[in-house]
Design a protein around this motif. Structure first.
Motif, mmCIF file in Angstrom:
data_model
loop_
_atom_site.group_PDB
_atom_site.id
_atom_site.type_symbol
_atom_site.label_atom_id
_atom_site.label_comp_id
_atom_site.label_asym_id
_atom_site.label_seq_id
_atom_site.Cartn_x
_atom_site.Cartn_y
_atom_site.Cartn_z
ATOM 1 N N GLU A 75 0.825 -1.202 0.000
ATOM 2 C CA GLU A 75 0.000 0.000 0.000
ATOM 3 C C GLU A 75 0.865 1.260 0.000
ATOM 4 O O GLU A 75 0.535 2.257 -0.655
ATOM 5 C CB GLU A 75 -0.933 0.001 1.211
ATOM 6 N N GLN A 76 1.978 1.216 0.721
ATOM 7 C CA GLN A 76 2.895 2.350 0.715
ATOM 8 C C GLN A 76 3.464 2.574 -0.678
ATOM 9 O O GLN A 76 3.588 3.716 -1.132
ATOM 10 C CB GLN A 76 4.015 2.121 1.725
ATOM 11 N N ALA A 77 3.799 1.475 -1.359
ATOM 12 C CA ALA A 77 4.331 1.585 -2.713
ATOM 13 C C ALA A 77 3.280 2.132 -3.670
ATOM 14 O O ALA A 77 3.586 2.906 -4.586
ATOM 15 C CB ALA A 77 4.818 0.222 -3.197
ATOM 16 N N ALA A 78 2.025 1.742 -3.448
ATOM 17 C CA ALA A 78 0.946 2.174 -4.340
ATOM 18 C C ALA A 78 0.733 3.684 -4.273
ATOM 19 O O ALA A 78 0.192 4.279 -5.210
ATOM 20 C CB ALA A 78 -0.351 1.451 -3.980
ATOM 21 N N ARG A 79 1.149 4.299 -3.173
ATOM 22 C CA ARG A 79 0.975 5.748 -3.029
ATOM 23 C C ARG A 79 2.019 6.541 -3.813
ATOM 24 O O ARG A 79 1.917 7.759 -3.942
ATOM 25 C CB ARG A 79 0.994 6.132 -1.556
ATOM 26 N N GLN A 80 3.062 5.855 -4.314
ATOM 27 C CA GLN A 80 4.062 6.528 -5.141
ATOM 28 C C GLN A 80 3.507 6.724 -6.551
ATOM 29 O O GLN A 80 2.717 5.920 -7.036
ATOM 30 C CB GLN A 80 5.341 5.700 -5.202
ATOM 31 N N THR A 81 3.927 7.782 -7.202
ATOM 32 C CA THR A 81 3.448 8.074 -8.553
ATOM 33 C C THR A 81 4.634 8.256 -9.501
ATOM 34 O O THR A 81 5.348 9.252 -9.417
ATOM 35 C CB THR A 81 2.590 9.359 -8.567
ATOM 36 N N PRO A 82 4.817 7.288 -10.426
ATOM 37 C CA PRO A 82 4.140 5.987 -10.494
ATOM 38 C C PRO A 82 4.758 5.021 -9.484
ATOM 39 O O PRO A 82 5.845 5.292 -8.965
ATOM 40 C CB PRO A 82 4.423 5.538 -11.929
ATOM 41 N N PRO A 83 4.093 3.887 -9.237
ATOM 42 C CA PRO A 83 4.675 2.882 -8.337
ATOM 43 C C PRO A 83 5.949 2.303 -8.948
ATOM 44 O O PRO A 83 6.122 2.319 -10.168
ATOM 45 C CB PRO A 83 3.576 1.807 -8.258
ATOM 46 N N PRO A 84 6.862 1.782 -8.119
ATOM 47 C CA PRO A 84 8.054 1.119 -8.652
ATOM 48 C C PRO A 84 7.634 -0.053 -9.541
ATOM 49 O O PRO A 84 6.597 -0.682 -9.288
ATOM 50 C CB PRO A 84 8.785 0.626 -7.402
ATOM 51 N N PRO A 85 8.406 -0.377 -10.578
ATOM 52 C CA PRO A 85 8.061 -1.523 -11.429
ATOM 53 C C PRO A 85 8.048 -2.817 -10.622
ATOM 54 O O PRO A 85 8.687 -2.906 -9.562
ATOM 55 C CB PRO A 85 9.167 -1.523 -12.493
ATOM 56 N N PRO A 86 7.327 -3.824 -11.096
ATOM 57 C CA PRO A 86 7.138 -5.064 -10.314
ATOM 58 C C PRO A 86 8.421 -5.713 -9.809
ATOM 59 O O PRO A 86 8.465 -6.178 -8.659
ATOM 60 C CB PRO A 86 6.397 -5.980 -11.293
ATOM 61 N N HIS A 87 9.455 -5.767 -10.642
ATOM 62 C CA HIS A 87 10.669 -6.463 -10.191
ATOM 63 C C HIS A 87 11.321 -5.734 -9.014
ATOM 64 O O HIS A 87 11.901 -6.372 -8.136
ATOM 65 C CB HIS A 87 11.657 -6.638 -11.340
ATOM 66 N N GLU A 88 11.207 -4.425 -8.977
ATOM 67 C CA GLU A 88 11.756 -3.670 -7.849
ATOM 68 C C GLU A 88 10.842 -3.768 -6.628
ATOM 69 O O GLU A 88 11.307 -3.935 -5.498
ATOM 70 C CB GLU A 88 11.944 -2.199 -8.242
ATOM 71 N N LEU A 89 9.548 -3.669 -6.881
ATOM 72 C CA LEU A 89 8.586 -3.649 -5.781
ATOM 73 C C LEU A 89 8.533 -4.983 -5.044
ATOM 74 O O LEU A 89 8.636 -5.039 -3.813
ATOM 75 C CB LEU A 89 7.207 -3.280 -6.316
ATOM 76 N N ILE A 90 8.345 -6.066 -5.783
ATOM 77 C CA ILE A 90 8.202 -7.378 -5.141
ATOM 78 C C ILE A 90 9.479 -7.769 -4.401
ATOM 79 O O ILE A 90 9.429 -8.248 -3.259
ATOM 80 C CB ILE A 90 7.824 -8.447 -6.182
ATOM 81 N N SER A 91 10.627 -7.563 -5.025
ATOM 82 C CA SER A 91 11.881 -7.926 -4.365
ATOM 83 C C SER A 91 12.118 -7.059 -3.128
ATOM 84 O O SER A 91 12.625 -7.537 -2.117
ATOM 85 C CB SER A 91 13.052 -7.805 -5.344
ATOM 86 N N ALA A 92 11.727 -5.789 -3.188
ATOM 87 C CA ALA A 92 11.907 -4.906 -2.029
ATOM 88 C C ALA A 92 11.034 -5.353 -0.862
ATOM 89 O O ALA A 92 11.481 -5.400 0.291
ATOM 90 C CB ALA A 92 11.582 -3.460 -2.411
ATOM 91 N N VAL A 93 9.767 -5.699 -1.146
ATOM 92 C CA VAL A 93 8.859 -6.124 -0.084
ATOM 93 C C VAL A 93 9.310 -7.460 0.506
ATOM 94 O O VAL A 93 9.350 -7.626 1.728
ATOM 95 C CB VAL A 93 7.415 -6.216 -0.611
ATOM 96 N N MET A 94 9.677 -8.411 -0.343
ATOM 97 C CA MET A 94 10.145 -9.693 0.164
ATOM 98 C C MET A 94 11.426 -9.529 0.983
ATOM 99 O O MET A 94 11.600 -10.158 2.028
ATOM 100 C CB MET A 94 10.399 -10.666 -1.001
ATOM 101 N N GLY A 95 12.310 -8.669 0.508
ATOM 102 C CA GLY A 95 13.541 -8.420 1.253
ATOM 103 C C GLY A 95 13.258 -7.818 2.613
ATOM 104 O O GLY A 95 13.868 -8.200 3.618
ATOM 105 N N GLN A 96 12.303 -6.891 2.662
ATOM 106 C CA GLN A 96 11.949 -6.261 3.930
ATOM 107 C C GLN A 96 11.343 -7.266 4.902
ATOM 108 O O GLN A 96 11.702 -7.296 6.087
ATOM 109 C CB GLN A 96 10.962 -5.124 3.683
ATOM 110 N N VAL A 97 10.433 -8.096 4.410
ATOM 111 C CA VAL A 97 9.781 -9.090 5.269
ATOM 112 C C VAL A 97 10.813 -10.059 5.848
ATOM 113 O O VAL A 97 10.772 -10.402 7.038
ATOM 114 C CB VAL A 97 8.697 -9.854 4.479
ATOM 115 N N LEU A 98 11.758 -10.486 5.023
ATOM 116 C CA LEU A 98 12.780 -11.424 5.496
ATOM 117 C C LEU A 98 13.764 -10.752 6.447
ATOM 118 O O LEU A 98 14.178 -11.351 7.444
ATOM 119 C CB LEU A 98 13.527 -12.022 4.298
#
Length: 206
Positions: A75-98
């Motif tokens: 949701e935080q990423a979705a507030r960016q305009t535009p959102p980061p591309p999928p490869h950056e977004l998904i890897s960033a979220v997974m990295g943060q969770v881990l």
């Protein structure tokens, strides 16, 4: 009697959740008893039951927290305009969770992917937990649908792409990454990022 601070209460709750998560990831839900949890966290039954009434409540709390963490990141990423591309977004979220659970390991490997697999297996027999997962997944999916629409508004994705279908596929890539970690050992988030980036490059020239 001295009043216990909220900071102390929060830290104790965190201690219990982390210890229970390690137990569940190590041995599964059915093979783990509340006595195992008490031994792991080194607390009395009274101290633990002050926060959680039993194993099922612990499981729900752990699952809800993880899903909320993932949803909030998207949701935080979705507030960016535009959102980061999928490869950056998904890897960033997974990295943060881990990273947030980096200190919790079993035999030197992160516990979290193993816990995820245990949770998914448990939902096949536990209707109450399945309902928690469904609700959490719906919120994560809604966040991703918003991200996809952001891509479309920014001209980063075809306007005729189905946001729901794209969102489900992106979520599946994150889920698959966790399964690979659980089954085949620790894998770098950079690999996930590179793989998604490579898939997105199809159709590009040069």
């Amino acid at each position: 009697m001295a009043r216990v601070s909220q900071e102390h209460l929060d830290a104790r709750r965190r201690q219990i959740l982390d210890g229970a998560a390690l137990c569940f990831a190590r041995n599964g839900f059915h093979a783990t008893s509340m006595q195992d949890v008490l031994k792991e966290v080194d607390l009395s039954a009274g101290a633990v039951y002050r926060y959680f009434r039993g194993k099922d409540e612990l499981i729900r709390a752990i699952v809800t927290e993880v899903l909320d963490d993932i949803r909030t990141s998207f949701e935080q990423a979705a507030r960016q305009t535009p959102p980061p591309p999928p490869h950056e977004l998904i890897s960033a979220v997974m990295g943060q969770v881990l990273r947030e659970r980096e200190g919790l390991r079993i035999d030197g490997t992160p516990y979290f992917p193993r816990l995820v697999v245990q949770v998914w297996t448990e939902t096949l027999r536990n209707e109450e937990l399945a309902a928690v997962i469904q609700s959490g997944y719906a919120r994560v999916l809604a966040a991703w649908v918003g991200i996809v629409k952001g891509y479309q508004e920014a001209g980063m994705m075809r306007a005729d792409a189905d946001p729901d279908a794209v969102a489900r596929t992106m979520v599946a890539s994150a889920q698959g990454f966790l399964i690979q970690q659980a089954l085949f050992g620790e894998e770098s988030v950079a690999t996930l990022r590179a793989g998604l980036s490579g898939l997105m490059s199809m159709g590009e020239t040069g």
